[in-house]
Design a protein around this motif. Sequence first.
Motif, short mmCIF file in Angstrom:
data_model
loop_
_atom_site.label_atom_id
_atom_site.label_comp_id
_atom_site.label_asym_id
_atom_site.label_seq_id
_atom_site.Cartn_x
_atom_site.Cartn_y
_atom_site.Cartn_z
N SER A 66 24.15 11.93 -47.13
CA SER A 66 22.99 11.60 -47.98
C SER A 66 22.85 10.11 -48.20
O SER A 66 23.83 9.38 -48.33
N GLY A 67 21.61 9.66 -48.30
CA GLY A 67 21.32 8.30 -48.73
C GLY A 67 21.67 8.10 -50.19
O GLY A 67 21.85 9.06 -50.95
N MET A 68 21.74 6.84 -50.61
CA MET A 68 22.27 6.51 -51.93
C MET A 68 21.37 6.89 -53.09
O MET A 68 21.84 7.05 -54.21
N THR A 69 20.06 7.02 -52.87
CA THR A 69 19.21 7.35 -54.01
C THR A 69 19.56 8.73 -54.57
O THR A 69 19.27 9.01 -55.73
N GLY A 70 20.21 9.56 -53.75
CA GLY A 70 20.66 10.85 -54.24
C GLY A 70 21.66 10.73 -55.38
O GLY A 70 21.84 11.67 -56.16
N ALA A 71 22.31 9.58 -55.49
CA ALA A 71 23.30 9.37 -56.55
C ALA A 71 22.68 8.82 -57.83
O ALA A 71 23.37 8.60 -58.81
N PHE A 98 31.59 22.91 -47.03
CA PHE A 98 30.51 21.95 -47.27
C PHE A 98 31.14 20.62 -47.67
O PHE A 98 31.92 20.56 -48.62
N THR A 99 30.82 19.56 -46.94
CA THR A 99 31.34 18.24 -47.29
C THR A 99 30.20 17.23 -47.37
O THR A 99 29.55 16.97 -46.36
N PRO A 100 29.97 16.66 -48.55
CA PRO A 100 28.95 15.61 -48.67
C PRO A 100 29.54 14.23 -48.35
O PRO A 100 30.72 13.98 -48.59
N HIS A 101 28.70 13.38 -47.80
CA HIS A 101 29.08 12.00 -47.48
C HIS A 101 27.97 11.08 -47.98
O HIS A 101 26.82 11.49 -48.10
N LEU A 102 28.31 9.81 -48.20
CA LEU A 102 27.30 8.83 -48.63
C LEU A 102 26.97 7.85 -47.51
O LEU A 102 27.86 7.16 -46.99
N LEU A 103 25.71 7.80 -47.15
CA LEU A 103 25.22 6.89 -46.12
C LEU A 103 24.73 5.58 -46.75
O LEU A 103 24.13 5.61 -47.83
N PRO A 104 24.91 4.46 -46.07
CA PRO A 104 24.37 3.20 -46.59
C PRO A 104 22.89 3.07 -46.26
O PRO A 104 22.47 2.14 -45.57
N ILE A 105 22.11 4.01 -46.73
CA ILE A 105 20.65 3.98 -46.62
C ILE A 105 20.10 4.44 -47.96
O ILE A 105 20.82 5.02 -48.77
N VAL A 133 20.88 21.01 -36.86
CA VAL A 133 20.76 19.75 -37.58
C VAL A 133 19.45 19.75 -38.36
O VAL A 133 18.39 20.03 -37.78
N SER A 134 19.54 19.48 -39.65
CA SER A 134 18.32 19.46 -40.46
C SER A 134 18.27 18.16 -41.25
O SER A 134 19.30 17.57 -41.59
N THR A 135 17.05 17.71 -41.53
CA THR A 135 16.90 16.48 -42.29
C THR A 135 15.67 16.53 -43.17
O THR A 135 14.67 17.18 -42.84
N LEU A 136 15.77 15.86 -44.31
CA LEU A 136 14.64 15.69 -45.23
C LEU A 136 14.90 14.44 -46.04
O LEU A 136 16.00 13.90 -46.06
N ASP A 137 13.86 13.95 -46.71
CA ASP A 137 14.00 12.82 -47.61
C ASP A 137 14.45 13.37 -48.96
O ASP A 137 13.71 14.14 -49.60
N ASN A 138 15.63 12.96 -49.41
CA ASN A 138 16.18 13.53 -50.63
C ASN A 138 15.30 13.29 -51.86
O ASN A 138 15.33 14.08 -52.80
N LEU A 139 14.51 12.22 -51.86
CA LEU A 139 13.64 11.98 -53.01
C LEU A 139 12.32 12.72 -52.91
O LEU A 139 11.65 12.94 -53.91
#
Lengths: 352, 352, 352, 352
Positions: free
Chosen positions: D185-190, D237-244, D315-321
């Motif tokens: 996930s990108g950082m705005t999720g945090a 399930f393992t979450p990771h933080l992306l520098p985006i 593989v799936s993707t969406l904008d977390n915001l």
Amino acid sequence: MSNKKKIGILGASGYTGAELVRLLLRHPKVEIGLLTADRRAGQMMGDVFPQFAPYQLPQLVTIDSVDWAAAGLDLVFCALPHATTQTVVQELLSKAPDTKVVDLSADFRLTDPAAYEKWYGHAHHALDLQQEAVYGLVELYRRDIKKARLVANPGCYTSCAILPLVPLLKAKAIETDEIVIDAKSGMTGAGRSAKEEMLFSEVSEGFHAYGVGHHRHMAELDQEFSKAAGKEVTPSFTPHLLPINRGILSTIYVRGRRGRTAQDLHAILAEFYAKEPFVHVLPFGKTPQTRHVRGSNMTMIGVAADRVPGRAIVVSTLDNLTKGASGQAVQNMNLLLGFAETVGIDQPAVFP
Amino acid sequence: MSNKKKIGILGASGYTGAELVRLLLRHPKVEIGLLTADRRAGQMMGDVFPQFAPYQLPQLVTIDSVDWAAAGLDLVFCALPHATTQTVVQELLSKAPDTKVVDLSADFRLTDPAAYEKWYGHAHHALDLQQEAVYGLVELYRRDIKKARLVANPGCYTSCAILPLVPLLKAKAIETDEIVIDAKSGMTGAGRSAKEEMLFSEVSEGFHAYGVGHHRHMAELDQEFSKAAGKEVTPSFTPHLLPINRGILSTIYVRGRRGRTAQDLHAILAEFYAKEPFVHVLPFGKTPQTRHVRGSNMTMIGVAADRVPGRAIVVSTLDNLTKGASGQAVQNMNLLLGFAETVGIDQPAVFP
Amino acid sequence: MSNKKKIGILGASGYTGAELVRLLLRHPKVEIGLLTADRRAGQMMGDVFPQFAPYQLPQLVTIDSVDWAAAGLDLVFCALPHATTQTVVQELLSKAPDTKVVDLSADFRLTDPAAYEKWYGHAHHALDLQQEAVYGLVELYRRDIKKARLVANPGCYTSCAILPLVPLLKAKAIETDEIVIDAKSGMTGAGRSAKEEMLFSEVSEGFHAYGVGHHRHMAELDQEFSKAAGKEVTPSFTPHLLPINRGILSTIYVRGRRGRTAQDLHAILAEFYAKEPFVHVLPFGKTPQTRHVRGSNMTMIGVAADRVPGRAIVVSTLDNLTKGASGQAVQNMNLLLGFAETVGIDQPAVFP
Amino acid sequence: MSNKKKIGILGASGYTGAELVRLLLRHPKVEIGLLTADRRAGQMMGDVFPQFAPYQLPQLVTIDSVDWAAAGLDLVFCALPHATTQTVVQELLSKAPDTKVVDLSADFRLTDPAAYEKWYGHAHHALDLQQEAVYGLVELYRRDIKKARLVANPGCYTSCAILPLVPLLKAKAIETDEIVIDAKSGMTGAGRSAKEEMLFSEVSEGFHAYGVGHHRHMAELDQEFSKAAGKEVTPSFTPHLLPINRGILSTIYVRGRRGRTAQDLHAILAEFYAKEPFVHVLPFGKTPQTRHVRGSNMTMIGVAADRVPGRAIVVSTLDNLTKGASGQAVQNMNLLLGFAETVGIDQPAVFP
């Protein structure tokens, strides 16, 4: 049957082409009728920019394959490399003279053939059109644009410097021989061609100046500044590359003329842009950030006093792909086709 | 038994503290004997900076718990916040007067008590030490530093502006009332405190100026420039924040005095730094990039002609954590302890 | 006269070449005697990588211009593209049979000619050397490497997966048919060739998988895993590209065999690597971050229990240019030339 | 007089609040009538998010100052921290029972009070509302949402895993005990709270996993997966933080049941989502990138065959915001207020 205006985009596989598609897909009064991309002809837009895969768009074709007379296009955006643009636009307008053209290249921005030749190294190939073209910075040339057929969309660096400086020069409020423009641009301003110096690993986590002392956007600056000031103006201008995708920020150092203070300069700008939908002047002393115009057509301008007496620091920012290119182009299109100026380009910035 | 010199680091949980540990761990002539970090006391350095988990290092302690007289430290690096530094260093030197101190805060950089009070809002608490302290920019004050007990390590912005400008001011080669320093810094320069405006999502993919017209590093610039020029010099200076970790780049606009050309200015700098191990002057017309000094103690300086007659553009870069802080501090340590100046800090930059 | 060993680097204009130069410039026992870069021949290393401009280094030459017999090189690093490597190394060793070679390409990593042909699409051109080559993962093949002449430096993805998994497979501690390796790499792993998909604007602020279901590094994984397990092992492996320069992180999902818990797996790894200088196993439950190995030769491994009974999650990280390529290569060089294993590559990570 | 629906946003100073404002400002059928932000009460939205300075918006107020009965709000978005949400929504609905509520917190997502208590550590404070709430993933619960008063907007990680997996589980097409979800996930999720580990210098140029083996989004996954499968499902399930900033990408490893191939799985998803405006299934073998959904409400899903027989990689993707939070919330609003589902959220992604 749709009564939307039919639009063509030449050079749809580049970043300004993609930005035009993004903006036009949700513009309520137009439909995209033609997309060209010579090297990607035969592919779909979604192959070149996967974000468009879910949308219905025409297949990419070569420019040569287009029958301009039969195409029935109301307006064409030309997002081609410099120089090839001249001949393409000439051909297009000779075959379909009623089509409007907004050109995003530098080919029609300079009005003086000699200036063009000096900066681009060859004589202009379409001198008549060069004379016909209107410089497409709406805030300064709105009336002319409404009557134009061919609009030369301004450069991204130049828009970001002209918008804050021309009102000050017109008001003769600043000294003309001490203007320093320190400009920083995101990487999309450099386009999509595969060059080593544009690779992620060469760009990220770093910063540098380029074209120090000589950059083609200077020609546009000189033209517009001199016109505004009524005398020759040659600013210092240094472009830099930021490790971001979108955004230009210019830090501009000026000296007030005849006792003008930074607050005086701020007042001039605030008044000049009071009713403009796409220029926002911040309260005195505050300065803008690129991230707050990302993806929007907004320009933000701030003015602060320098501690050096008599000097002021003006900071301006815009998204180089939107207000610095494709958003500005749609703003021009709106005027050319008689739409409300803000339609389709009034989205707020995407932050964070 | 080791005959390495014993070193303490006060404020080891910040970025300059970590950079000191990185450099000292592989310095052949010293060993780290003390690490303080008040809020993290009791933890290991590897808890605060996991890259150090594989290494043997002293446990973090509070400053108050240190018995300076018994600590047996040959040299202490002080990487504490401004203001608290003064009292800590005073206490330390009163208990262990033979210890050398390299202070990375701004507390001892200004020699004039009035200037300190003006910029920092309170009287200095250790005026004797303020007078004793030597300004720790090795390339300018090498002799004084060798004899010093207390060295005030310069600021990162200031080092990046003083190194290119002081030789030109000493040579009276540039006009002193038209200096514009447009400076851009990576985020580590802002430290490690948890503030909203320093969050990743507020910083990445964007750029902005801050402290426009008023920034404390100006005090150091004025001091050193005026000293070099023999008269009061007040440059325009605007800091900006880059979405990168390390690196400062300053774009400096100057006008040559009495016909000095950009090439003349280049020649002055090239000669001044010909033998310096940590300043590299590029060939005339070339300008440096932050990425090529990343993680190294190198400063790179380039000079190009502006197209505006008589003006030149000087671009300088250094890593704000290394030559702009901890690398410079180790360079000072090497002089204070009688080592070769380059030992432990001669690694090439980490690029890409 | 120097009694340092004389080293050559073939392919010095790529990122692994630059990383070798960075490490060797401060290695006390070697000197760089040859740098090749066919397309940049005639230039200096500082033209290709400006961070090296301040250093004395040989001029870049073409490979064809080298007289191997006369070159007097003790060891050559070969950082060339796959396939061309085979013929170059064959030629080199036929002319200078006493030279040691560390090859950073994939050409000599597979011991089975059929596997090579399957994954690379052509028969191997130097079958004798393929058989002679030793797989250069020091932690597993230290003894063989010390006696070798030709070492095949492992791939970056593979090192990051082999180091955590081989000890578990050797101990028969995990099921071999349920291994999932989800790997993420920084962009320098993709090299320095100018491709559209590697441009900054295509990579930054985004993330994606590639080579899903088929990636050449799988061949190495299969070989080493099967060898360790004593039976055929085919893991699921998906590489992804991170918008960072350096660092690989692999998240590995395994199921313990015969009641082995996550803590059992952790204990096996902790014991296996207890004395290794370049593998650090974190306390149980903690997992590593790429940034804490940046620029260093360290591998960090963490093990945590999955909430799914019987399953564990192993996370490993290394810098793809250092431990994943050039640092590993220097570690091999140290063994081949009889130096202490850690000399020149024991710098802590550069964070932040 | 406007007949637009009147909307409130609680928690407007966070990132999901800002994203709601961005989307609603150009939504033709609603107007923003209330913005709360307790710590920033009294300020304008443009002080908290400068991109909104050019727009007319209500002043920020505290939640306590709102008179719900008098406010006349048609719908309220609740973007408050977990736990406080329960009491606020209970209060709101007791005073203004006809108001619709879309809650972006986790407070009403779990239907089982015991599950809530287990994962959140305390009994739920509004059990009636917990039972009333509808899980707001439109593609799965469209009918229920249309009739609902209180909608629990799903988590970002969970949406990105539920959308690709639930159709496969419903079709009983995959084994339920071998599901591995590796999520990034990108950082705005945090969120926007000022924490050291979220600083730019701690995040950029790096990558790491967190919450390994235990993350609250697991509760939602278990609930929805078990419901779809008709039996208990517990994925890894393992979450990771992306520098985006924006974007989630999940790489999901599954094994086909009873001979189902990867292509079979692809066919199930392609059919399931054939008419959905916000889910785009790529051609078989292609996988999506986060950047191509940036700023849009689109989800992209790809399926490829693993080389391990019987296994597939989804593989799936969406904008977390957007689709992962505020865009999904507006999609829910459109259903609750009887608008066309896509109005206001049909903008293409912003790339580059």
